[in-house]
Design an enzyme around this catalytic site. Sequence first.
Site, short mmCIF file in Angstrom:
data_model
loop_
_atom_site.label_atom_id
_atom_site.label_comp_id
_atom_site.label_asym_id
_atom_site.label_seq_id
_atom_site.Cartn_x
_atom_site.Cartn_y
_atom_site.Cartn_z
N LYS A 1 0.84 -1.18 0.06
CA LYS A 1 0.11 -0.02 0.09
C LYS A 1 0.87 1.29 -0.07
CE LYS A 1 -1.92 1.73 4.07
NZ LYS A 1 -1.38 3.12 4.32
N ASN A 2 1.99 1.21 0.85
CA ASN A 2 2.73 2.58 1.20
C ASN A 2 3.46 2.66 -0.06
OD1 ASN A 2 1.27 2.80 3.52
ND2 ASN A 2 3.00 2.53 4.71
N CYS B 1 -5.33 13.18 13.05
CA CYS B 1 -5.34 11.78 12.65
C CYS B 1 -5.46 10.93 14.15
CB CYS B 1 -4.14 11.34 12.19
SG CYS B 1 -3.72 10.09 11.78
N ARG C 1 0.18 14.65 13.16
CA ARG C 1 0.96 14.51 12.11
C ARG C 1 1.18 15.48 11.17
NH1 ARG C 1 -1.00 8.64 9.98
NH2 ARG C 1 0.92 8.75 9.07
N ASP D 1 4.18 0.24 12.24
CA ASP D 1 3.12 -0.24 11.56
C ASP D 1 2.86 -1.88 12.21
OD1 ASP D 1 2.38 1.96 10.46
OD2 ASP D 1 2.99 1.43 8.33
C1 UD1 Z 1 4.29 6.71 6.63
C2 UD1 Z 1 3.41 5.34 6.51
C3 UD1 Z 1 2.82 4.84 7.76
C4 UD1 Z 1 3.81 4.73 8.71
C5 UD1 Z 1 4.90 5.79 8.70
C6 UD1 Z 1 6.15 5.48 9.66
C7 UD1 Z 1 2.39 5.69 4.24
C8 UD1 Z 1 1.20 6.20 3.22
N1 UD1 Z 1 2.27 6.00 5.45
O1 UD1 Z 1 3.52 7.66 7.28
O2 UD1 Z 1 1.99 3.70 7.49
O3 UD1 Z 1 3.31 4.37 9.99
O4 UD1 Z 1 5.35 6.30 7.84
O5 UD1 Z 1 6.83 4.68 9.15
O6 UD1 Z 1 3.53 5.47 3.78
N2 UD1 Z 1 6.61 14.09 10.87
C9 UD1 Z 1 6.93 15.58 11.45
N3 UD1 Z 1 6.87 16.42 10.07
C10 UD1 Z 1 6.53 16.05 8.92
C11 UD1 Z 1 6.26 14.73 8.72
C12 UD1 Z 1 6.29 13.69 9.80
O7 UD1 Z 1 7.30 15.86 12.53
O8 UD1 Z 1 6.55 16.94 8.05
C13 UD1 Z 1 6.62 13.10 12.09
C14 UD1 Z 1 5.52 12.49 12.06
O9 UD1 Z 1 4.44 13.17 12.98
C15 UD1 Z 1 6.00 11.26 12.78
C16 UD1 Z 1 7.18 10.94 12.22
O10 UD1 Z 1 7.61 12.31 11.73
O11 UD1 Z 1 6.03 11.54 14.23
C17 UD1 Z 1 7.11 9.75 11.13
O12 UD1 Z 1 6.22 10.34 10.46
P1 UD1 Z 1 6.42 10.02 8.52
O13 UD1 Z 1 7.35 8.80 8.55
O14 UD1 Z 1 6.29 11.03 7.86
O15 UD1 Z 1 5.10 8.90 8.23
P2 UD1 Z 1 4.10 9.21 7.28
O16 UD1 Z 1 4.88 9.14 5.89
O17 UD1 Z 1 2.99 10.14 7.33
#
Ligand code: UD1
Length: 420
Positions: free
Chosen positions: A22-23, A116, A121, A307
């Site tokens: 999916k991701n 969320c 997030r 996950d």
């Molecule tokens: C992706 C996955 C999700 C998985 C996560 C972590 C997809 C669609 N989803 O989510 O299933 O649980 O990676 O492996 O691929 N953060 C910030 N600022 C930002 C972006 C992120 O502070 O601009 C923080 C988030 O709040 C979180 C951490 O960084 O605490 C990791 O998040 P991130 O790796 O970005 O997760 P997603 O890409 O949203």
Amino acid sequence: MEKFVIEGGKRLNGEVRISGAKNSALPIIAGSLLTDKPLILENIPCLNDVTTMLQLVKTIGASLSFKKNRLQIHTGQLRQIEAPYDIVRKMRASYYVLGALIARAGRARVSLPGGCAIGPRPIDLHIKGLRALGTKIEIEGGYINARGRRLHGAKIDLQGPKGTSVGATINVMIAATAARGTTEITSAACEPEVIDVANFLNFLGAEISGQGTHTIVIKGGKTLGTGSYRIIPDRIETGTFAVAAAMTRGKIKIAHCVPEHLSSVIDKFQEIGVRIEALNNTLIIDGSGEKHATNIFVAPYPGFPTDMQAQFMALLSIVPGTSTIKETIFENRFMQAVELMRMGAEITIEGDTAVINGVGRLSGAYVMASDLRASAALVLAGLAARGKTVVRRIYHLDRGYEKFEVKLRKLGARIKREKE
Ligand code: UD1
């Protein structure tokens, strides 16, 4: 709304085939907007988040045909550059069209995703990276308005307060394919899905190197073409079925997976006492042996994946001894704990750490799914529990697992989908 009704206590045995990730599928479908040529994407899982992404790219101008996990997609011309709130609120990963639209059209208007269930997030790192490439970004009326006709390469560090960011790394990498010059992303996420997106973009004609390490280099401005690309198998679906074998003391062959993508999870299974063997693209799990408690520290790849945390909480709740799970990535990701406790689990939450006192067996109960992986954890608990479990609000689960109950039934599970 629909629910699962599970009669627990049956050992699962047999073979299951893993679907596409999916991701990977979500950013790759968004990334297909980069080219005006037709593309074929193979191994796309048929699940609700993919349907949402297809709806979004169709609104933007893509023509699509999606049959038997094969997606034909062609965005000859863009119809609009907006990702509306109505679609984005259903799925945060809609933000992947931001990078793709800036690259293709120099403009994008994407609704902010908002809250969320698993914690705050933010998308500040996405915005920081896109600004560094020369995009002007304003937030207005709940939307990100982005303009950047002349993107330029830049050095961008994407270290966040919780470590690396999968989403920001991919979004910036996608946008940087259109920037003049070289972009260097440091503190890049190295998840297999980041590598898959980079490989897909390279296959289209981009020049990206370093994917899979913390430094990714993108030589931008290449013309992107056409072709057919197959996405990787879903490592989280793989891990979820492995937990199903472990929890029901069954023996399962998991086919069409990539064991190397699950090294930290495989190590944990072995430490607990679950026999697990990797052979090429297959995993064989034998959950019949005696199991021991453990401590899990969740971390970005190659660490133990957030996950998989909920599924392991379900498993550890029936493993003798005291186990702990420390969740370092999301702030509110223990929501399955209270539902598992309704099934007899003994769990206490202390800040970012869950302490799990293994009870020999869970008992069936009515439980409520709160997010995607928490839902999977509750289904796994139901499969192992004595008696009947009803898991409500399974629309969360349908976002991310393809034919979950069908695959489980083939392994011998007694699980039915019913209307509420
Ligand atoms: C992706 C996955 C999700 C998985 C996560 C972590 C997809 C669609 N989803 O989510 O299933 O649980 O990676 O492996 O691929 N953060 C910030 N600022 C930002 C972006 C992120 O502070 O601009 C923080 C988030 O709040 C979180 C951490 O960084 O605490 C990791 O998040 P991130 O790796 O970005 O997760 P997603 O890409 O949203």
